[in-house]
Each structure stands twice: as C-alpha cells, then as structure tokens.
Design a protein around this motif. Structure first.
Motif, PDB file in Angstrom:
ATOM      1  N   CYS A 106       0.866  -1.179   0.000  1.00  0.00           N
ATOM      2  CA  CYS A 106       0.000   0.000   0.000  1.00  0.00           C
ATOM      3  C   CYS A 106       0.906   1.234   0.000  1.00  0.00           C
ATOM      4  CB  CYS A 106      -0.889  -0.017   1.236  1.00  0.00           C
ATOM      5  SG  CYS A 106      -1.868   1.483   1.429  1.00  0.00           S
ATOM      6  N   CYS A 109       0.525   3.152   3.584  1.00  0.00           N
ATOM      7  CA  CYS A 109       0.949   2.601   4.879  1.00  0.00           C
ATOM      8  C   CYS A 109       1.949   1.464   4.754  1.00  0.00           C
ATOM      9  CB  CYS A 109      -0.271   2.141   5.674  1.00  0.00           C
ATOM     10  SG  CYS A 109      -0.998   0.650   4.997  1.00  0.00           S
ATOM     11  N   CYS A 120      -4.685  -0.474   0.670  1.00  0.00           N
ATOM     12  CA  CYS A 120      -5.094  -1.581   1.538  1.00  0.00           C
ATOM     13  C   CYS A 120      -6.473  -1.336   2.120  1.00  0.00           C
ATOM     14  CB  CYS A 120      -4.063  -1.787   2.644  1.00  0.00           C
ATOM     15  SG  CYS A 120      -4.135  -0.519   3.917  1.00  0.00           S
ATOM     16  N   SER A 121      -6.900  -0.064   2.181  1.00  0.00           N
ATOM     17  CA  SER A 121      -8.158   0.248   2.866  1.00  0.00           C
ATOM     18  C   SER A 121      -8.728   1.548   2.321  1.00  0.00           C
ATOM     19  CB  SER A 121      -7.895   0.416   4.367  1.00  0.00           C
ATOM     20  OG  SER A 121      -7.035   1.534   4.563  1.00  0.00           O
ATOM     21  N   CYS A 124      -6.763   4.574   3.601  1.00  0.00           N
ATOM     22  CA  CYS A 124      -5.539   4.880   2.847  1.00  0.00           C
ATOM     23  C   CYS A 124      -5.885   5.478   1.490  1.00  0.00           C
ATOM     24  CB  CYS A 124      -4.678   3.633   2.687  1.00  0.00           C
ATOM     25  SG  CYS A 124      -3.775   3.233   4.194  1.00  0.00           S
TER      26      CYS A 124
END
Ligand SMILES: [Zn+2]
Length: 171
Positions: A106, A109, A120-121, A124
């Motif tokens: 990512c 992060c 990743c999310s 992010c």
C-alpha cells in the motif's frame, strides 16, 4: 499524494509497518531512478547528489546522500528537503526496494496488498486523494449559488443580476 507532509507521513508508516527504522536504497548507479537532492555545504555551495538511505527516528525522517565530491556521506533532515518531486522520488524508491520481494505494498501505509488492490483500505485511499484547491472549492460553490439564484429570481432579470453581483465569488 500531492503534498510533502502526506508523503512524509506515508514514508514513516511504510517503514514502521515493515519493521524498519532505516532502509538502504542501494548503490545509486544501480537504482532504477535515483533521487538527486540539492544540498549546501557550510559555505553555501550547492551540490546535487543521489539519496542512498532513508532513516526514521521518532517519526522524523532523515535522508543520507552519497556526497560524490567528498569521501563521506551527507545526512539531510526532512526540513532541508523542500521539493515535492524529491519526496515523490524517495517514496517511489522506498516502495521499489520493499517490493523486490515480489509483494506489492500500500503506497500510504506499506502493508501488503491483495491482488488488484491499489490501497489496503478506504482510509488509505482517501488519504492519497488530492485535496481540492481553493479555486476548485470556489467554483463548486459558485455553481450551487447560481442554481439557487435561478430558483429565487425566476424570470426577474434585475433580481438575478443583483444576486449574482452580491453572492457569486469572484475568481
Ligand atoms: Zn494502507
């Protein structure tokens, strides 16, 4: 990521999430796209040298350069590195070295990504989005105000002109 403080935060997070306090970028001659950073000696003479190591201590970043005109390396503190493109280069370099193990990370992060994930999310992803400029925010506000004025003024051209004069932000 389009600003230095976000990129710095990402580099700190990437090293931390990969269990590192420093990361060697390798011999600059063998780096795909080394980042050259301008630094000044005590006499104010500028040099342009490649970054070879990123160090994070207490969430503060410093960067080691190979001072090619000298026999030793030079360490710059983050505040001495004040161009966005240098930080973008360092960020790309850090990810590139980590991803030599074949695992994509990512970019915000540094946690491993699953196939086809770009971040990743959601957190992010949002962090990486460019922030709108004041100009863009004003343009959006003007569009809304114009719609509102059209509803209020209906066919009254004089009122419409007055409201536009008074409420539309001049750009
Ligand atoms: Zn992430």
């Amino acid at each position: 990521m389009d600003n230095i403080s976000n990129i710095m935060a990402a580099i700190v997070a990437i090293l931390k999430n990969n269990g590192l306090t420093e990361l060697s970028l390798g011999d600059y001659a063998e780096q795909d796209d080394p980042t050259f950073i301008i630094w000044f000696d005590n006499d104010g003479t500028p040099y342009d040298d490649p970054a070879i190591k990123v160090i994070v201590e207490n969430s503060e970043i410093s960067v080691e350069l190979e001072a090619r005109d000298f026999s030793n390396n030079v360490t710059l503190q983050a505040y001495e590195i004040d161009r966005l493109e240098w930080w973008q280069g360092l960020h790309t370099g850090v990810l590139g070295i980590l991803e030599k193990d074949g695992k994509r990370r990512c970019p915000v992060c540094g946690k491993p990504l699953r196939a086809r994930q770009k971040y990743c999310s959601e957190t992010c992803r949002k962090f990486a989005m460019p922030q709108p400029t004041p100009q863009e925010i004003a343009e959006l506000a003007n569009k809304r105000i114009q719609k509102l004025i059209a509803r209020i003024a209906q066919g009254n051209r004089k009122l419409r002109a007055e409201l536009i004069e008074k409420y539309i932000v001049k750009l």
